[in-house]
Enzyme design. Structure first.
Site: not given
Length: 423
Positions: A224, A380, A403
């Protein structure tokens, strides 16, 4: 740079240390010890300095959220999810006891396990000289992740009683302001320091953000645009070229007026993609988008790969990987790199039939490392990719925090790092 355990006197001190032992578990067995092994150098160094005690704390999944997901999954399958099922699930996934036992084996010395993260002051005081304790998963207490500062502070204040010095070596949670990661610093008498893992993360990520060896090439992939727009905007400041791959590339291609078939797209971010393309052009930053593809009729590991020799994608296909012309373009640009930052795969690498593009990119980045470029892999999925292709040791640095590394590269202040003393 941050101060580390090497910059403070640890002898005779009680050390409380945040580690990131959020490792994959299956039926109470550690499946991947990468994060445990990454913290070992700091743990061993601390113990060599003859501290009074060392208390380790970590999360392991999020029990409340994990149980909820498991119950919903069982419900969809038409199966009951009883209290016994819940307890078995938690014991297999969220309990730290097996992790403490695993660490004990790696250390070759006793690790006392505490059945709870709180209420352990007397047990900590009773540890033998140089004793090590592993607390139960801190996220069994909702105060750990509470959005209410007073709740976090109440828990953090108690955790702070376990040590004279707080060491943070949990980069994977550095972007979270939680009781055991950052709030605890308010209640320590001395300013916290980092462990060696935290030091290494900052050492490699900071120059990538602020002063990278140039030319810098950034490879940003994943599904995304919405989750990566901030890092794309941040990297425009220093990068010579941005390689945009993965599902997010098709929002950019649609923004350019191309036909993308059934490919993943975020229509709400078409204008955002247009603006980024315009900003890149104004700054003289080259943007590389796929010029050919490997498609499929369905998002399925067993789908038949279909070569699409051009930018536009037929209506019956969705793009699942990049094609050979695109990889050639990547190779030419990466051959010039003095530094490379890679966050996100360029295809559905989890499916072997659509993993060739990501594997080729991993090899290109490894080759850049071999030529002397500084290469940093963060996120990740991209870490999973370099591990899958056995190339992690061919990169300058592979980040342990998905993150956290993303937010660092976005230029955000990470609470778990901002609390640390600096040199």
């Amino acid at each position: 740079m941050i101060k580390t355990v090497k910059d403070v006197d640890l002898k005779g001190k009680r050390i409380v240390m945040r580690v990131d032992f959020n490792v994959p578990m299956k039926e109470g067995v550690v499946q991947d010890d990468t994060r445990i092994m990454a913290a070992l150098p700091t743990i061993k160094y601390i113990l060599e300095q003859k501290p009074r005690s060392l208390v380790l704390m970590s999360h392991l999944g999020d029990p409340a959220k994990d149980v909820k997901k498991a119950a919903e999954k069982a419900e969809k399958a038409g199966k009951p999810f009883t209290d016994a099922d819940k307890e078995k699930f938690i014991n297999g996934k969220n309990r730290m006891r097996p992790v403490a036992a695993y660490l004990e084996g790696k250390l070759g010395s006793k690790v006392v396990f505490a059945e709870d993260a709180l209420g352990q002051k007397a047990a900590v005081d009773a540890l033998p000289e140089g004793g090590v304790m592993m607390l139960e998963n801190v996220r069994f207490h909702k105060e750990e992740t509470s959005k209410v500062a007073e709740d976090r502070e109440k828990m953090a204040q108690e955790l702070a009683t376990y040590g004279d010095i707080f060491v943070n070596d949990a980069f994977g949670t550095a972007h979270r302001d939680q009781a055991s990661t950052a709030t605890i610093a308010k209640f320590m008498k001395t300013q916290p320091v980092g462990g060696f893992l935290m030091e290494k993360e900052v050492k490699y990520l900071e120059p990538m953000l602020n002063n990278p060896p140039k030319p810098q090439i950034a490879i940003i992939g994943g599904a995304k645009v919405s989750s990566k727009i901030a890092v794309l905007e941040s990297l425009l400041k220093n990068a010579s070229a941005l390689i945009i791959g993965g599902g997010m590339a098709y929002t950019f291609l649609k923004a350019q007026g191309h036909v993308i078939g059934k490919s993943l797209v975020e229509d709400d971010f078409i204008d955002t993609a247009k603006k980024l393309l315009s900003d890149a052009a104004a700054k003289g930053v080259q943007i590389l988008l796929p010029v050919d593809h490997v498609g499929a009729e369905a998002f399925d590991a067993n789908a038949t790969p279909v070569a699409v020799d051009g930018v536009d994608i037929p209506e019956n296909l969705m793009a699942m990987d990049v094609g050979p012309k695109t990889l050639d373009a990547y190779k030419k640009v990466l051959a010039t790199a003095k530094s490379v930052v890679w966050n996100g795969p360029v295809g559905v690498f989890e499916f072997d039939a659509f993993a060739k593009g990501t594997e080729a990119v991993a090899k290109m980045v490894a080759e850049a490392t071999g030529r002397g470029a500084m290469t940093v892999v963060g996120g990740g999925d991209s870490v999973a990719a370099v591990n899958k292709f056995h190339l992690s040791d061919k990169m300058s640095h592979v980040s342990t925090g998905g993150g956290a590394s993303l937010e660092f590269l976005e230029g955000k202040t990470l609470p778990g790092i901002s609390i640390l003393a600096t040199k």
